[in-house]
Scaffold this motif. Structure first.
Motif, PDB file in Angstrom:
ATOM      1  N   MET A 210       0.815  -1.211   0.000  1.00 59.11           N
ATOM      2  CA  MET A 210       0.000   0.000   0.000  1.00 59.11           C
ATOM      3  C   MET A 210       0.851   1.266   0.000  1.00 59.11           C
ATOM      4  O   MET A 210       1.862   1.341   0.675  1.00 59.11           O
ATOM      5  N   SER A 211       0.371   2.249  -0.724  1.00 57.36           N
ATOM      6  CA  SER A 211       0.967   3.585  -0.704  1.00 57.36           C
ATOM      7  C   SER A 211       0.330   4.366   0.449  1.00 57.36           C
ATOM      8  O   SER A 211      -0.635   3.901   1.073  1.00 57.36           O
TER       9      SER A 211
ATOM     10  N   GLU B  62      -3.285   4.911  -0.473  1.00 56.62           N
ATOM     11  CA  GLU B  62      -4.120   3.724  -0.262  1.00 56.62           C
ATOM     12  C   GLU B  62      -4.362   3.481   1.224  1.00 56.62           C
ATOM     13  O   GLU B  62      -5.452   3.074   1.620  1.00 56.62           O
TER      14      GLU B  62
ATOM     15  N   SER C  48      -6.998   5.942   2.334  1.00 56.19           N
ATOM     16  CA  SER C  48      -8.309   5.491   1.880  1.00 56.19           C
ATOM     17  C   SER C  48      -8.828   4.342   2.752  1.00 56.19           C
ATOM     18  O   SER C  48      -9.992   4.333   3.155  1.00 56.19           O
TER      19      SER C  48
ATOM     20  N   THR D 118      -3.835  11.680   2.987  1.00 60.53           N
ATOM     21  CA  THR D 118      -2.546  11.163   2.501  1.00 60.53           C
ATOM     22  C   THR D 118      -1.417  12.037   3.023  1.00 60.53           C
ATOM     23  O   THR D 118      -0.394  11.529   3.486  1.00 60.53           O
TER      24      THR D 118
ATOM     25  N   THR E  26      -5.452  -1.574   7.428  1.00 61.37           N
ATOM     26  CA  THR E  26      -4.814  -2.250   6.289  1.00 61.37           C
ATOM     27  C   THR E  26      -4.948  -3.769   6.350  1.00 61.37           C
ATOM     28  O   THR E  26      -4.642  -4.450   5.382  1.00 61.37           O
TER      29      THR E  26
END
Length: 191
Positions: free
Chosen positions: A33-34, A37, A40, A51, A75
């Motif tokens: 994941m960034s 992401e 989100s 972010t 996550t």
């Protein structure tokens, strides 16, 4: 990687922040994941964060342990098995668990592995690695659940946290402890 080796061989007060940052980066990398992401995923789980906020916190390595736990939860990352009893309660209907109580429970669970734990003893052990925190300050932060991620890492340097190697190598945590000792001792003068 060269930057990490340079920092760990040339101690600075930011070594703990570097490790906190790396722990979060590893968590996200393991999930592929960034920062966007992760933001989100957290927002989807009713943990609204931007972010830019995640990026800033991770860059500085300055975030509370509760934020790290939120990232684990959002996550779906693996985490140490002894954290299951309290991480599994957060986000459930009718649960009174908050992220602060979760962070407090995490440290309480870790303290159980330390025979006759006291905040005075914890403070003294932290002193042995060059970290100067009054027992009252540690106790207040832990009982309020607002302690920094760096405190959990410092705890791991003086009394290991099983499963933390999911995010960081034990050798790096111990190196940061040694680096803090060297930093606290000041420059060494050769005769």
């Amino acid at each position: 990687m060269a930057k990490v080796k340079e920092i760990l061989s040339n101690p600075s007060p930011d070594d703990w922040s570097l490790l906190a940052s790396r722990a979060m980066r590893v968590l996200l990398a393991r999930r592929g994941m960034s920062f966007a992401e992760a933001a989100s995923a957290m927002t989807t789980k009713a943990l609204p964060v931007s972010t830019r906020s995640i990026d800033g916190r991770v860059q500085r390595g300055s975030f509370e342990c509760s934020f790290f736990l939120q990232a684990i939860y959002a996550t779906g990352a693996d985490y140490p098995c002894q954290w299951v009893p309290f991480l599994s309660k957060v986000g459930k209907a009718k649960s009174q668990a908050t992220w602060s109580t979760c962070a407090t429970a995490l440290m309480a669970a870790e303290q159980q592995s330390w025979a006759n734990f006291t905040y005075e003893g914890f403070s003294q052990r932290l002193e042995s690695i060059g970290v100067h925190l009054a027992p009252e300050v540690i106790k207040y932060q832990v009982t309020q659940g607002n302690y920094p991620m760096t405190l959990l890492l410092q705890y791991a340097a003086v009394s290991w946290v099983d499963g933390l190697e999911l995010f960081l190598d034990r050798a790096d945590i111990l190196r940061a402890g040694r680096a803090a000792i060297l930093n606290a001792a000041g420059p060494q003068v050769s005769p």
